[in-house]
Motif scaffolding. Structure first.
Motif, PDB file in Angstrom:
ATOM      1  N   LEU A  10      11.858  25.576 -78.913  1.00 56.84           N
ATOM      2  CA  LEU A  10      12.034  27.000 -78.614  1.00 56.84           C
ATOM      3  C   LEU A  10      13.380  27.255 -77.928  1.00 56.84           C
ATOM      4  O   LEU A  10      14.068  28.228 -78.240  1.00 56.84           O
ATOM      5  N   ALA A  11      13.764  26.368 -77.021  1.00 56.09           N
ATOM      6  CA  ALA A  11      15.056  26.524 -76.337  1.00 56.09           C
ATOM      7  C   ALA A  11      16.215  26.276 -77.293  1.00 56.09           C
ATOM      8  O   ALA A  11      17.187  27.042 -77.318  1.00 56.09           O
ATOM      9  N   ASP A  12      16.117  25.218 -78.087  1.00 60.31           N
ATOM     10  CA  ASP A  12      17.196  24.894 -79.025  1.00 60.31           C
ATOM     11  C   ASP A  12      17.404  25.980 -80.076  1.00 60.31           C
ATOM     12  O   ASP A  12      18.514  26.185 -80.546  1.00 60.31           O
ATOM     13  N   SER A  13      16.335  26.684 -80.425  1.00 59.11           N
ATOM     14  CA  SER A  13      16.437  27.750 -81.428  1.00 59.11           C
ATOM     15  C   SER A  13      16.885  29.078 -80.816  1.00 59.11           C
ATOM     16  O   SER A  13      17.123  30.047 -81.538  1.00 59.11           O
ATOM     17  N   GLY A  14      16.981  29.146 -79.484  1.00 62.06           N
ATOM     18  CA  GLY A  14      17.411  30.369 -78.819  1.00 62.06           C
ATOM     19  C   GLY A  14      16.289  31.357 -78.538  1.00 62.06           C
ATOM     20  O   GLY A  14      16.536  32.465 -78.079  1.00 62.06           O
ATOM     21  N   ALA A  15      15.035  30.951 -78.788  1.00 64.58           N
ATOM     22  CA  ALA A  15      13.906  31.850 -78.533  1.00 64.58           C
ATOM     23  C   ALA A  15      13.674  32.020 -77.036  1.00 64.58           C
ATOM     24  O   ALA A  15      13.171  33.056 -76.594  1.00 64.58           O
ATOM     25  N   ILE A  16      13.994  30.973 -76.254  1.00 67.99           N
ATOM     26  CA  ILE A  16      13.907  31.019 -74.795  1.00 67.99           C
ATOM     27  C   ILE A  16      15.169  30.366 -74.241  1.00 67.99           C
ATOM     28  O   ILE A  16      15.890  29.685 -74.967  1.00 67.99           O
ATOM     29  N   ASP A  17      15.420  30.550 -72.954  1.00 64.63           N
ATOM     30  CA  ASP A  17      16.578  29.903 -72.342  1.00 64.63           C
ATOM     31  C   ASP A  17      16.143  28.648 -71.588  1.00 64.63           C
ATOM     32  O   ASP A  17      14.952  28.356 -71.460  1.00 64.63           O
ATOM     33  N   GLU A  18      17.109  27.911 -71.103  1.00 68.93           N
ATOM     34  CA  GLU A  18      16.836  26.644 -70.431  1.00 68.93           C
ATOM     35  C   GLU A  18      16.031  26.820 -69.131  1.00 68.93           C
ATOM     36  O   GLU A  18      15.105  26.042 -68.883  1.00 68.93           O
ATOM     37  N   PRO A  19      16.337  27.824 -68.280  1.00 66.62           N
ATOM     38  CA  PRO A  19      15.497  28.000 -67.085  1.00 66.62           C
ATOM     39  C   PRO A  19      14.023  28.290 -67.421  1.00 66.62           C
ATOM     40  O   PRO A  19      13.123  27.813 -66.732  1.00 66.62           O
ATOM     41  N   THR A  20      13.801  29.031 -68.492  1.00 65.09           N
ATOM     42  CA  THR A  20      12.428  29.300 -68.930  1.00 65.09           C
ATOM     43  C   THR A  20      11.763  28.009 -69.382  1.00 65.09           C
ATOM     44  O   THR A  20      10.629  27.709 -68.990  1.00 65.09           O
ATOM     45  N   ARG A  21      12.468  27.232 -70.201  1.00 63.72           N
ATOM     46  CA  ARG A  21      11.929  25.958 -70.679  1.00 63.72           C
ATOM     47  C   ARG A  21      11.577  25.056 -69.496  1.00 63.72           C
ATOM     48  O   ARG A  21      10.491  24.491 -69.425  1.00 63.72           O
ATOM     49  N   GLY A  22      12.487  24.945 -68.550  1.00 64.64           N
ATOM     50  CA  GLY A  22      12.253  24.084 -67.395  1.00 64.64           C
ATOM     51  C   GLY A  22      11.070  24.526 -66.554  1.00 64.64           C
ATOM     52  O   GLY A  22      10.289  23.696 -66.074  1.00 64.64           O
ATOM     53  N   ALA A  23      10.932  25.828 -66.364  1.00 58.97           N
ATOM     54  CA  ALA A  23       9.821  26.348 -65.556  1.00 58.97           C
ATOM     55  C   ALA A  23       8.477  26.060 -66.204  1.00 58.97           C
ATOM     56  O   ALA A  23       7.535  25.596 -65.547  1.00 58.97           O
ATOM     57  N   VAL A  24       8.368  26.326 -67.504  1.00 57.13           N
ATOM     58  CA  VAL A  24       7.098  26.093 -68.199  1.00 57.13           C
ATOM     59  C   VAL A  24       6.827  24.598 -68.298  1.00 57.13           C
ATOM     60  O   VAL A  24       5.705  24.141 -68.050  1.00 57.13           O
ATOM     61  N   ASP A  25       7.842  23.813 -68.617  1.00 57.06           N
ATOM     62  CA  ASP A  25       7.671  22.370 -68.725  1.00 57.06           C
ATOM     63  C   ASP A  25       7.204  21.777 -67.393  1.00 57.06           C
ATOM     64  O   ASP A  25       6.335  20.901 -67.357  1.00 57.06           O
ATOM     65  N   GLY A  26       7.754  22.266 -66.295  1.00 53.98           N
ATOM     66  CA  GLY A  26       7.369  21.780 -64.976  1.00 53.98           C
ATOM     67  C   GLY A  26       5.934  22.109 -64.610  1.00 53.98           C
ATOM     68  O   GLY A  26       5.321  21.427 -63.785  1.00 53.98           O
TER      69      GLY A  26
END
Length: 117
Positions: A10-26
């Motif tokens: 999702l981050a690599d495709s631009g659907a979400i940004d890196e801070p969003t990815r990190g927050a959900v992943d955490g």
């Protein structure tokens, strides 16, 4: 596909940004334990992870979605409490504020994940 890989996609495709990815992943380790669920298998758990990522992205952008027209009768008070805690934790990690409508959608996912487990 593992939940972490889904978030990376999702981050690599631009659907979400890196801070969003990190927050959900955490949040995933806590969420797995809280729901006693496999979030890495295809199905409702993966859909919930995608929803969390998109909801967090919306919150970070200030986008508000409408609440569902009808409350899901299968959603329990426990599901709503868990959804509230998930969004509280995500809001803190992603430094955003969730619209109240997001809780209703997430509570339905929480209930579905618990039922599928």
């Amino acid at each position: 596909m593992r939940a972490t890989e889904k978030l990376r996609l999702l981050a690599d495709s631009g659907a979400i940004d890196e801070p969003t990815r990190g927050a959900v992943d955490g949040l995933l380790p806590w969420l797995r334990e809280e729901l006693d669920a496999d979030l890495d298998a295809d199905g409702v758990g993966q859909m919930m992870v995608t929803h969390l990522a998109m909801a967090t992205w919306r919150a970070r952008q200030g986008t508000v979605i409408e609440a569902p027209g009808v409350e899901d009768p299968a959603v329990t008070a426990s599901d709503r409490t868990t959804a509230t805690e998930v969004l509280r934790r995500l809001a803190e990690a992603a430094r955003c504020t969730f619209a109240p409508s997001e809780e209703a959608y997430l509570a339905a996912y929480v209930g579905a994940v618990r039922t599928a487990a």
